[in-house]
Design an enzyme around this catalytic site. Structure first.
Site, mmCIF file in Angstrom:
data_model
loop_
_atom_site.group_PDB
_atom_site.id
_atom_site.type_symbol
_atom_site.label_atom_id
_atom_site.label_comp_id
_atom_site.label_asym_id
_atom_site.label_seq_id
_atom_site.Cartn_x
_atom_site.Cartn_y
_atom_site.Cartn_z
ATOM 1 N N LYS A 221 0.819 -1.210 0.000
ATOM 2 C CA LYS A 221 0.000 0.000 0.000
ATOM 3 C C LYS A 221 0.857 1.265 0.000
ATOM 4 C CE LYS A 221 -4.389 -1.695 1.798
ATOM 5 N NZ LYS A 221 -5.418 -1.618 2.858
ATOM 6 N N ARG A 255 -3.336 -10.208 4.989
ATOM 7 C CA ARG A 255 -3.869 -10.220 3.618
ATOM 8 C C ARG A 255 -2.779 -9.671 2.700
ATOM 9 N NH1 ARG A 255 -6.580 -6.648 0.103
ATOM 10 N NH2 ARG A 255 -8.239 -7.634 -1.152
#
Length: 273
Positions: A221, A255
């Site tokens: 991210k 995740r």
């Protein structure tokens, strides 16, 4: 600390890895790579071979400024993929990354065993009621606003206290609808500034008061690649470093896009504990 996925009790006291399978065309890192059934099946096989405990399928990008797809459009993307995966790999544990109750229902009907909702039930007011009927685990994520507007909702009286309050309220609502298995995702990158993401990571152990599995999604991210002044493609080492820290702070499920590296990191972490 267990969750029931299609009748199998999964022990979340041992760290687990959810492999990301984006079948979108515009996700921030891998958009378009697995947007055909053949490509999705090959990636699924790879994730399974690398040791994924779950595979989280996404048919809609939730990156900042992404456009919402209707539930019907999302269904047309994900249902053929789910059917193909369950036919080819019938024992694989699947979750669906969706905020639409209709997508949740149809996905579970096709064998999906967990719902991962970025909106915490705010984008579809039927989601919590639906979850009570589906009787599958629900990943409750913290977000304010929508992916299009969340950048305007980064003012908090106290980041951790406010998220704890959000979780307590949402958990109570879900329990009233009879939802048994709830996982908590603090929502890294959603309605948080760069610094707030790191403040959040430093304090995820504060969410252990709920005695529910912590589901952490920080893979590649912008909180990583912007800090390192690089790109999502070059953010694997940063991802592994922060995931290791998340385990130290009490995370149970990671995740990730890169399952092999996550499993290796967990193996080494367990040698130290």
């Amino acid at each position: 600390m267990t969750i029931n996925i299609n009748g199998d009790l999964v022990d979340c006291n041992e760290p687990k890895v959810a492999g990301i399978l984006n079948v979108t065309t515009d996700s921030f890192f891998d958009g378009g790579r697995y947007s055909t059934i053949d490509k999705a099946l090959k990636q699924t096989e790879k994730l399974i071979d690398e040791g994924a405990d779950f595979i989280d399928i996404g048919g809609q990008s939730t990156r900042p400024d992404s456009e919402f797809l209707s539930d019907e459009t999302e269904l047309s993307i994900v249902i053929p993929v789910i059917k193909a995966i369950k036919k080819e790999f019938p024992r694989v544990k699947l979750s669906i990354d969706t905020f639409w109750s209709k997508v949740a229902i149809e996905s579970v009907n096709e064998g999906v065993g967990m719902i991962n909702d970025i909106s915490g039930g705010t984008l579809d007011n039927k989601m919590f009621e639906t979850m009570g009927k589906l009787n599958v685990p629900y990943v409750l994520m913290h977000m304010r606003g929508t992916p299009q507007t969340m950048g305007n909702y980064t003012d908090y009286e106290n980041l951790i206290t406010d998220i704890n309050y959000y979780f307590s309220k949402k958990i109570s609502e879900l329990r009233k609808f009879g939802v048994n298995d709830i996982l908590l995702d603090p929502g890294f990158g959603f309605s948080k500034t760069l610094q707030q993401n790191y403040d959040l990571l430093k304090n995820i152990d504060k969410f252990k008061i709920f005695n529910l599995p912590l589901y952490i999604g920080i893979s590649r991210k912008s909180m990583i690649y912007k800090c390192l002044e690089t790109s999502a493609e070059d953010a694997l080492i940063g991802t592994s470093a922060l995931n290791l820290y998340a385990l130290e702070k009490g995370a149970q499920i990671l995740r990730v896009h890169d399952v092999k590296e996550a499993k290796q990191m967990i193996k080494l972490w367990k040698m130290l504990n």
